[in-house]
Design a protein around this motif. Structure first.
Motif, PDB file in Angstrom:
ATOM      1  N   CYS A  13       0.713  -1.167  -0.169  1.00  0.00           N
ATOM      2  CA  CYS A  13      -0.066  -0.143   0.030  1.00  0.00           C
ATOM      3  C   CYS A  13       0.850   1.207  -0.092  1.00  0.00           C
ATOM      4  N   ALA A  14       0.302   2.347  -0.346  1.00  0.00           N
ATOM      5  CA  ALA A  14       1.279   3.452  -0.435  1.00  0.00           C
ATOM      6  C   ALA A  14       0.365   4.850  -0.133  1.00  0.00           C
ATOM      7  N   LEU A  15       1.014   5.971  -0.247  1.00  0.00           N
ATOM      8  CA  LEU A  15       0.340   7.318  -0.058  1.00  0.00           C
ATOM      9  C   LEU A  15       1.165   8.187  -0.800  1.00  0.00           C
ATOM     10  N   ASP A  16       0.646   9.440  -1.028  1.00  0.00           N
ATOM     11  CA  ASP A  16       1.502  10.242  -1.485  1.00  0.00           C
ATOM     12  C   ASP A  16       2.308  11.313  -0.467  1.00  0.00           C
ATOM     13  N   PHE A  17       3.245  11.884  -1.001  1.00  0.00           N
ATOM     14  CA  PHE A  17       3.919  12.793   0.041  1.00  0.00           C
ATOM     15  C   PHE A  17       4.176  14.272  -0.272  1.00  0.00           C
ATOM     16  N   CYS A  18       3.155  14.987  -1.010  1.00  0.00           N
ATOM     17  CA  CYS A  18       3.515  16.234  -1.486  1.00  0.00           C
ATOM     18  C   CYS A  18       3.441  16.987   0.054  1.00  0.00           C
ATOM     19  N   LEU A  19       4.073  18.240  -0.144  1.00  0.00           N
ATOM     20  CA  LEU A  19       4.017  19.014   1.101  1.00  0.00           C
ATOM     21  C   LEU A  19       2.798  19.631   1.188  1.00  0.00           C
ATOM     22  N   SER A  20       2.273  19.962   0.033  1.00  0.00           N
ATOM     23  CA  SER A  20       0.832  20.734   0.068  1.00  0.00           C
ATOM     24  C   SER A  20       0.105  20.347  -0.901  1.00  0.00           C
ATOM     25  N   VAL A  21      -0.766  19.536  -0.453  1.00  0.00           N
ATOM     26  CA  VAL A  21      -1.803  18.855  -1.332  1.00  0.00           C
ATOM     27  C   VAL A  21      -3.139  19.209  -0.989  1.00  0.00           C
ATOM     28  N   VAL A  22      -3.890  19.844  -2.042  1.00  0.00           N
ATOM     29  CA  VAL A  22      -5.321  20.101  -1.905  1.00  0.00           C
ATOM     30  C   VAL A  22      -6.265  18.686  -1.762  1.00  0.00           C
ATOM     31  N   PHE A  23      -5.946  17.956  -2.629  1.00  0.00           N
ATOM     32  CA  PHE A  23      -6.879  16.512  -2.339  1.00  0.00           C
ATOM     33  C   PHE A  23      -6.156  15.445  -2.712  1.00  0.00           C
ATOM     34  N   VAL A  44       6.971  -1.182   1.404  1.00  0.00           N
ATOM     35  CA  VAL A  44       6.834   0.122   1.700  1.00  0.00           C
ATOM     36  C   VAL A  44       7.925   0.858   1.086  1.00  0.00           C
ATOM     37  N   LYS A  45       9.049   0.502   1.177  1.00  0.00           N
ATOM     38  CA  LYS A  45      10.146   1.350   0.549  1.00  0.00           C
ATOM     39  C   LYS A  45       9.652   1.586  -0.966  1.00  0.00           C
ATOM     40  N   VAL A  46       9.288   0.461  -1.704  1.00  0.00           N
ATOM     41  CA  VAL A  46       8.973   0.902  -3.156  1.00  0.00           C
ATOM     42  C   VAL A  46       8.027   1.892  -3.098  1.00  0.00           C
ATOM     43  N   PHE A  47       6.948   1.754  -2.237  1.00  0.00           N
ATOM     44  CA  PHE A  47       5.892   2.643  -2.482  1.00  0.00           C
ATOM     45  C   PHE A  47       6.433   4.207  -2.133  1.00  0.00           C
ATOM     46  N   LEU A  48       7.218   4.398  -1.318  1.00  0.00           N
ATOM     47  CA  LEU A  48       7.787   5.401  -0.985  1.00  0.00           C
ATOM     48  C   LEU A  48       8.732   6.139  -2.241  1.00  0.00           C
ATOM     49  N   ALA A  95       8.140   5.462  -5.333  1.00  0.00           N
ATOM     50  CA  ALA A  95       7.226   5.667  -6.388  1.00  0.00           C
ATOM     51  C   ALA A  95       6.554   7.169  -5.879  1.00  0.00           C
ATOM     52  N   ILE A  96       6.147   7.451  -4.674  1.00  0.00           N
ATOM     53  CA  ILE A  96       5.461   8.719  -4.177  1.00  0.00           C
ATOM     54  C   ILE A  96       6.154   9.905  -4.385  1.00  0.00           C
ATOM     55  N   GLN A  97       7.648   9.605  -4.119  1.00  0.00           N
ATOM     56  CA  GLN A  97       8.770  10.589  -4.111  1.00  0.00           C
ATOM     57  C   GLN A  97       9.075  11.084  -5.541  1.00  0.00           C
ATOM     58  N   SER A  98       8.929  10.243  -6.332  1.00  0.00           N
ATOM     59  CA  SER A  98       9.307  10.439  -7.906  1.00  0.00           C
ATOM     60  C   SER A  98       8.520  11.465  -8.306  1.00  0.00           C
ATOM     61  N   THR A  99       9.379  12.616  -9.210  1.00  0.00           N
ATOM     62  CA  THR A  99       8.879  13.646  -9.765  1.00  0.00           C
ATOM     63  C   THR A  99       8.341  13.215 -11.127  1.00  0.00           C
ATOM     64  N   ASN A 100       8.705  12.055 -11.501  1.00  0.00           N
ATOM     65  CA  ASN A 100       8.258  11.605 -13.065  1.00  0.00           C
ATOM     66  C   ASN A 100       8.003  10.037 -12.723  1.00  0.00           C
ATOM     67  N   PRO A 101       6.862   9.839 -11.797  1.00  0.00           N
ATOM     68  CA  PRO A 101       6.482   8.099 -11.650  1.00  0.00           C
ATOM     69  C   PRO A 101       6.356   7.563 -12.825  1.00  0.00           C
ATOM     70  N   ALA A 102       6.771   6.159 -12.787  1.00  0.00           N
ATOM     71  CA  ALA A 102       6.421   5.121 -13.732  1.00  0.00           C
ATOM     72  C   ALA A 102       5.061   4.673 -13.540  1.00  0.00           C
ATOM     73  N   PHE A 103       4.740   4.063 -14.669  1.00  0.00           N
ATOM     74  CA  PHE A 103       3.249   3.407 -14.755  1.00  0.00           C
ATOM     75  C   PHE A 103       3.385   2.084 -13.840  1.00  0.00           C
ATOM     76  N   ARG A 104       4.560   1.317 -14.059  1.00  0.00           N
ATOM     77  CA  ARG A 104       4.672  -0.005 -13.287  1.00  0.00           C
ATOM     78  C   ARG A 104       6.012   0.276 -12.200  1.00  0.00           C
ATOM     79  N   TYR A 105       5.934  -0.417 -11.166  1.00  0.00           N
ATOM     80  CA  TYR A 105       7.034  -0.596 -10.185  1.00  0.00           C
ATOM     81  C   TYR A 105       6.890  -2.189  -9.836  1.00  0.00           C
ATOM     82  N   TYR A 106       8.124  -2.715  -9.946  1.00  0.00           N
ATOM     83  CA  TYR A 106       8.085  -4.269  -9.514  1.00  0.00           C
ATOM     84  C   TYR A 106       8.798  -4.334  -8.088  1.00  0.00           C
ATOM     85  N   THR A 107       8.255  -4.792  -6.846  1.00  0.00           N
ATOM     86  CA  THR A 107       8.825  -4.925  -5.679  1.00  0.00           C
ATOM     87  C   THR A 107       9.992  -6.025  -5.576  1.00  0.00           C
TER      88      THR A 107
END
Length: 355
Positions: free
Chosen positions: A134-144, A299-303, A305-317
């Motif tokens: 599972c994962a979440l986004d990490f932006c510092l200022s996120v509206v929604f 969790v590290k893989v999710f992080l 992806a979350i922190q990438s400025t240009n996220p890929a469509f697929r990540y493999y753990t």
């Protein structure tokens, strides 16, 4: 600095729990985590992990992704706080493996940045590995910020032994639960003009596995839905990513719906199929024993992806799983993959030895 509000589903155990604790424990207190679960009676494990140390970064809410009213209630409660996050994670256990789904949604104030993160609860890739996260986004200022979880339920056994009601349940949880959650939050994300959707996927959603026909069908459908959304949502500056997992060391298979040797449902199945199923169960046990990852690895893989400025469509753990999919690309008629997988699964005696 304003907090990023994250709502995660399926936080009673497994990856959902680990992710919630990790984000809520961030020393900079970047995140406000709303950890949700279908049954709040199971919240004690999460509370034990945080030990009342995160009163300003963690709240626990009830949310069932198979119940539209429950989804809407959770969404409304998040919005009442203005800085909100909706996330879903469901976990099924099979010995030491887990299928989890996480949804996280964050809502901040003005900087129009939405994040939808979908953690698809997934079934273990039983042939080469099943897992999920599972994962979440990490932006510092996120509206929604919204994360939607494809609650994952495992179903394993000969197709002839599965009831129509059971098959419908798998599709209801794995596919429609995910889509219903996305439906509830996507309009708000589009209105923000930015976002990210992270979906915990499964190798079982990329390639077929014997005795997992309905499960794989539900996961293939989720992959198709996410890919279709990715094409569309780029026009709203919303990124969609799938986190493809194999086996994970969490409680998973205890709740896995599967036909056990000797079950009455198997008596209607021919002897040769039953023999192949026994071999498959041995193979699954061997694969899980040798290939399972820890939740922190996921969790590290999710992080990442979350922190990438240009996220890929697929990540493999687990990169070891990638070669198994390559024949589907190199031999487009599908025959090579089918031959390879049949050999891998059915040519061993359960001890890794060739018959």
């Amino acid at each position: 600095m304003e907090q990023t509000v994250v709502l995660i589903t399926g936080c009673s155990s497994g990856i959902g729990l680990s992710l919630a604790v990790r984000l809520a424990s961030d020393p900079a207190k970047i995140y406000k985590v709303y950890a949700t679960m279908r049954n709040l009676a199971k919240k004690e494990r999460l509370l034990d992990c945080v030990k009342d140390l995160h009163k300003d970064t963690l709240d626990i809410l009830q949310m069932d992704i198979t119940d539209q009213r429950s989804i809407l209630d959770a969404r409304d409660r998040v919005r009442e706080k203005r800085v909100n996050i909706l996330g879903m994670t469901r976990v099924m256990t099979y010995r030491n493996s887990v299928i989890s789904c996480v949804c996280g949604c964050v809502r901040e104030t003005e900087e129009q940045m939405s994040l939808i993160f979908l953690h698809q609860q997934q079934f273990l890739y039983m042939c080469t590995a099943y897992r999920m996260s599972c994962a979440l986004d990490f932006c510092l200022s996120v509206v929604f910020m919204l994360a939607v979880c494809n609650a994952g339920v495992g179903l394993m056994g000969p197709l002839e032994a599965q009831s129509l009601a059971t098959m419908r349940q798998i599709l209801e949880v794995n596919l429609l639960g995910t889509i219903s959650t996305i439906q509830a939050f996507l309009p708000g994300m589009k209105a923000q003009g930015h976002g990210r959707i992270l979906v915990t996927g499964s190798i079982g959603g990329l390639q077929g596995l014997p005795f997992n026909e309905v499960y794989c069908a539900s996961k293939f459908a989720v992959e198709g839905a996410c890919e279709s959304l990715a094409i569309l949502l780029q026009h709203f500056n919303i990124h969609v990513s799938l986190i493809e997992c194999g086996p994970v060391n969490t409680d998973f298979l205890d709740n896995l719906q599967r036909a056990e040797p000797g079950d009455s449902s198997l008596q209607q199945v021919d002897a040769h199929t039953r023999s192949l199923y026994d071999t498959y169960l041995q193979h699954c046990g061997m694969v899980f024993q040798n290939a399972a990852q820890d939740t922190e690895d996921i969790v590290k893989v999710f992080l990442d992806a979350i922190q990438s400025t240009n996220p890929a469509f697929r990540y493999y753990t687990n990169n070891a799983l990638i070669p198994l999919s390559s024949p589907k690309i190199s031999a487009l008629d599908g025959s090579q993959y089918i031959r390879n997988m049949s050999k891998i699964i059915f040519s061993t005696n359960g001890k890794g030895e060739q018959k």
